[in-house]
Scaffold this active site. Structure first.
Site, mmCIF file in Angstrom:
data_model
loop_
_atom_site.group_PDB
_atom_site.id
_atom_site.type_symbol
_atom_site.label_atom_id
_atom_site.label_comp_id
_atom_site.label_asym_id
_atom_site.label_seq_id
_atom_site.Cartn_x
_atom_site.Cartn_y
_atom_site.Cartn_z
ATOM 1 N N ASP A 169 0.970 -1.249 -0.018
ATOM 2 C CA ASP A 169 0.022 -0.036 0.015
ATOM 3 C C ASP A 169 0.891 1.310 -0.033
ATOM 4 O OD1 ASP A 169 -3.354 0.314 1.579
ATOM 5 O OD2 ASP A 169 -2.128 1.684 0.275
HETATM 6 C C1 GLC Z 1 -4.382 4.125 -0.178
HETATM 7 C C2 GLC Z 1 -5.267 3.050 0.190
HETATM 8 C C3 GLC Z 1 -5.337 1.913 -0.929
HETATM 9 C C4 GLC Z 1 -5.316 2.649 -2.272
HETATM 10 C C5 GLC Z 1 -3.870 3.190 -2.402
HETATM 11 C C6 GLC Z 1 -3.565 3.704 -3.649
HETATM 12 O O1 GLC Z 1 -3.683 4.647 0.861
HETATM 13 O O2 GLC Z 1 -4.906 2.470 1.522
HETATM 14 O O3 GLC Z 1 -6.618 1.336 -0.551
HETATM 15 O O4 GLC Z 1 -5.620 1.655 -3.285
HETATM 16 O O5 GLC Z 1 -3.596 4.189 -1.119
HETATM 17 O O6 GLC Z 1 -4.480 5.070 -3.848
#
Ligand code: GLC
Length: 715
Positions: A261
């Site tokens: 993430d």
């Molecule tokens: C965010 C979220 C994740 C998302 C990623 C990209 O922090 O936790 O669900 O897909 O970043 O935007």
């Protein structure tokens, strides 16, 4: 493309670059040729980004084409970028949030929605969506309830499969996009509902409840998986070798890319798990994490780790191959632009067919909680007041991708669309801010509007921005302002209906005895207002059922139906020395699986084809469900099973099947479910997944509170 041959000609630097993902903003220099914004924050150079493997969060087809074109000029190996995006519940045409989709108990509509958003986003240049999010959630304080299909492993697993299939198809069309299932694992079990917080649980609970839906998505063929921010039992997921390598790769056979993430690699330092970013890189690589999203641990440290002999180049090669295999599967080496098509992107956006799907989904997701013969409202009503902070607000829901509130049908617009020559007035009554205190001027204005109206539609609950990532709430009750508004309006107009917008269960106890009728619309997306009107005026019937328990009191949270019995179950109210509270009952306000209709249904007691079964056998359990009301409708027949005695304590009941059934007035139908060892199996004390001999209670019911059971013995 012979990717092994391609790998052989790549330099170490180019291999490491493939493991890096930077947002589209990082890849576009300003007019001076300088990299700005997040690229500057990460201290990226043009050289750093020239060969990176993938990007996220880009604008549209045109920007994708421009970025890819430039990248193909820069990359000496001509390796195309993978374009990833958060297409969570729609791309341009936005359908209800996942929690609402869970409430539909309808895999077909969920798949249809995923398919629609795949078509729209593929035309927008998307190759991979960071969806479905399948994190099981039991704590309504958590902001990301809205992205989950709720508290049950089975319901989440069914919806996970439906979404993966909807997004990916067979991956043989440029309208198919890859599903990147997230957030692995157990992100929804964050302590006290605080986002990103600690997760600590037994492997038993993890496997029985929290891993099921990810496994369902992997079995459905999800092409990527995103590791979660949280720790599990003291180890952050992105560095959790047991989770990513032993379970995901070795046990489940997942041989595709794992992505972190956002900046989760670097956050291993905050966790206190790694002392610096070099250690972050080593820990993540040893856990077989392939792509680092928006941090530079791999970029800045893999070369020196290799030179020091602390990692092997084979480890890097394995990651690169998994990424190149995905690019090859998508045909990007032959066509780096795949489905990107600005004209098609524009033509599909909000097209009538897609609006119709969004509207149908919003209708099917709504859950009728109470109706004292107020609903449906008569379409000949002459004077309607739409009251509440969300009366004229587009309820898209969080993570709306490229959906626009301005393109979203509000309730006031939906009501006007539904009624030909009625007077439709509006009053906010309050502003909808959290913990808002009543403003008498706003309340009085609303009461005046209610007094003059034949009927009132109250639009209350949460705004889209009051749930979602980093939007956990300590208090999930309605604000004092909304409570007073509902009470004062209902006091002057008995013909009042409440529409609850929310991204999580809300405590409704303060108003439930006051309102004559209330239903949960969740956050319904682009066609919100039209779907709400369709339901209110009876053009469609309610068919949703709760995917999460609605608490009676905030203090009960986390509250969920499939809890253990304990050694001192509270079997009757006020029974002392039992598991419960001295000030409130254990029961929720509304239970998992609950929902009303404009008609009524009855279900017979369950009947088994045989009451004893041997291992390897199968048994059929049936019940007859009847529409005992005056209009047609759908209900959800639910199969629950309880294992009475086992080598580990077992929940008082668990959902193991469901079927949505349409019945005309007076019509009845037999609904049957097959029970095999699989439905009786669990992770036993000996560590196997198997059924243990003994007695099982079998329920076939219309929600999770039924006591009507039949006993099955597994010999
Ligand atoms: C965010 C979220 C994740 C998302 C990623 C990209 O922090 O936790 O669900 O897909 O970043 O935007």
């Amino acid at each position: 493309m012979d990717i092994k041959k391609l790998l052989q000609k790549m330099t170490l630097e180019q291999k490491i670059a493939q493991l890096c993902q930077f947002s589209a903003r990082c890849l576009v220099a300003d007019e001076t040729g300088e990299l700005t914004g997040p690229a500057k924050d990460l201290n990226l150079s043009m050289k750093d980004i020239a060969c990176c493997g993938s990007t996220l969060t880009f604008a549209d087809a045109n920007s994708m084409i421009a970025i890819q074109k430039k990248h193909m000029e820069l990359d000496p190996n001509k390796i195309p970028l993978l374009f990833m995006h958060d297409v969570i519940h729609g791309y341009r045409t936005i359908y209800p949030i996942q929690l609402a989709l869970g409430a539909s108990w309808d895999a077909d509509i969920v798949k249809k929605c995923s398919r629609m958003s795949a078509r729209e986003s593929a035309a927008g240049g998307v190759h991979v969506t960071f969806a479905p999010m399948v994190d099981l959630v039991r704590d309504a304080r958590w902001g990301r309830c809205m992205e989950s299909c709720g508290e049950d492993p089975y319901l989440n697993s069914v919806m996970a499969r439906a979404q993966v299939e909807g997004y990916q198809g067979n991956l043989d069309s440029d309208e198919d996009i890859c599903a990147c299932v997230k957030h692995f694992a157990a992100y929804g079990a964050a302590e006290s509902g605080k986002d990103y917080n600690t997760v600590d649980m037994s492997e038993y609970n993890l496997r029985e409840n929290y891993l099921c839906a990810y496994k369902s998505a992997v079995e459905a063929g999800a092409q990527m998986i995103m590791a979660s921010f949280n720790t599990i039992n003291g180890v952050p997921s992105i560095a959790n070798k047991w989770l990513l390598k032993d379970v995901l790769r070795d046990e489940w056979g997942f041989d595709k890319p794992i992505i972190s993430d956002y900046s989760a690699f670097a956050e291993l330092v905050n966790h206190g798990y790694c002392s610096n970013e070099k250690e972050c890189a080593k820990a993540a690589l040893d856990a077989t994490a392939d792509i680092e999203m928006m941090s530079v641990c791999y970029l800045r440290n893999l070369t020196s780790l290799l030179e020091e002999g602390r990692i092997k180049e084979e480890q890097i090669d394995e990651c690169v191959l998994r990424i190149l295999e995905l690019k090859d599967k998508l045909g990007l080496f032959e066509n780096p632009y795949r489905g990107a098509n600005p004209e098609k992107e524009k033509a599909l956006a909000l097209c009538p067919e897609h609006r119709a799907i969004a509207r149908e989904a919003a209708q099917k997701c709504a859950v009728l909680l109470k109706n004292d013969n107020i609903l449906p409202l008569n379409k000949n009503t002459k004077n309607i007041a739409v009251i509440g902070p969300w009366s004229d607000v587009g309820m898209l829901g969080e993570w709306p991708a490229h959906g626009e509130p301005s393109e979203t049908v509000t309730v006031i617009e939906g009501v006007k669309n539904a009624l030909n020559n009625a007077s439709v007035t509006m009053a906010k009554g309050c502003n909808g801010v959290l913990n808002e205190l009543p403003d008498d001027e706003l309340i009085n204005e609303a009461v005046c509007a209610a007094e003059k109206a034949d009927a009132v539609i109250l639009c209350i609950g949460e705004h889209s921005k009051q749930s979602g990532e980093a939007h956990s709430r300590a208090d999930i009750t309605l604000s004092p302002a909304q409570i007073k508004l509902v009470k004062e309006v209902c006091a002057v107009n008995k013909n009042s209906v409440c529409v609850l917008f929310c991204g999580r269960p809300i405590v409704l106890t303060d108003i439930i005895d006051t309102v004559p009728a209330i239903f949960v619309a969740w956050q319904p997306g682009t066609e919100a207002g039209n779907a709400v009107a369709d339901l209110i005026f009876g053009d469609v019937n309610f068919e949703g059922r709760l995917p999460m328990t609605f608490p009676l009191h905030l203090g009960q949270v986390p509250i969920y139906y499939n809890q253990m019995n304990t050694g001192r179950p509270k079997l009757v109210p006020n029974q002392i020395f039992t598991s419960g509270y001295i000030d409130y009952p254990n029961d929720p306000l509304f239970p998992f699986g609950y929902g009303l209709s404009y008609t009524s249904f009855e279900i017979s007691s369950p009947v088994l084809s045989k009451t004893q079964m041997n291992k390897g056998d199968k048994v059929v359990v049936s019940a007859r469900v009847k529409n005992t009301g005056a209009v047609a409708g759908k209900t959800v027949v639910q199969l629950y099973i309880r294992d009475l005695f086992a080598s580990r304590t077992r929940p008082v009941k668990e959902l193991k099947g469901f079927e949505k059934v349409y019945l005309e007035p007076g019509e009845e139908k037999e609904v049957s479910f097959e029970i095999t060892e699989k439905e009786l199996a669990f992770h036993t004390a000996s560590g196997k997944f198997e059924a243990e001999a003994g007695d099982f209670h079998i329920f076939v019911a219309l929600d999770s509170t039924s006591k009507d059971l039949v006993t099955l013995t597994l010999k």
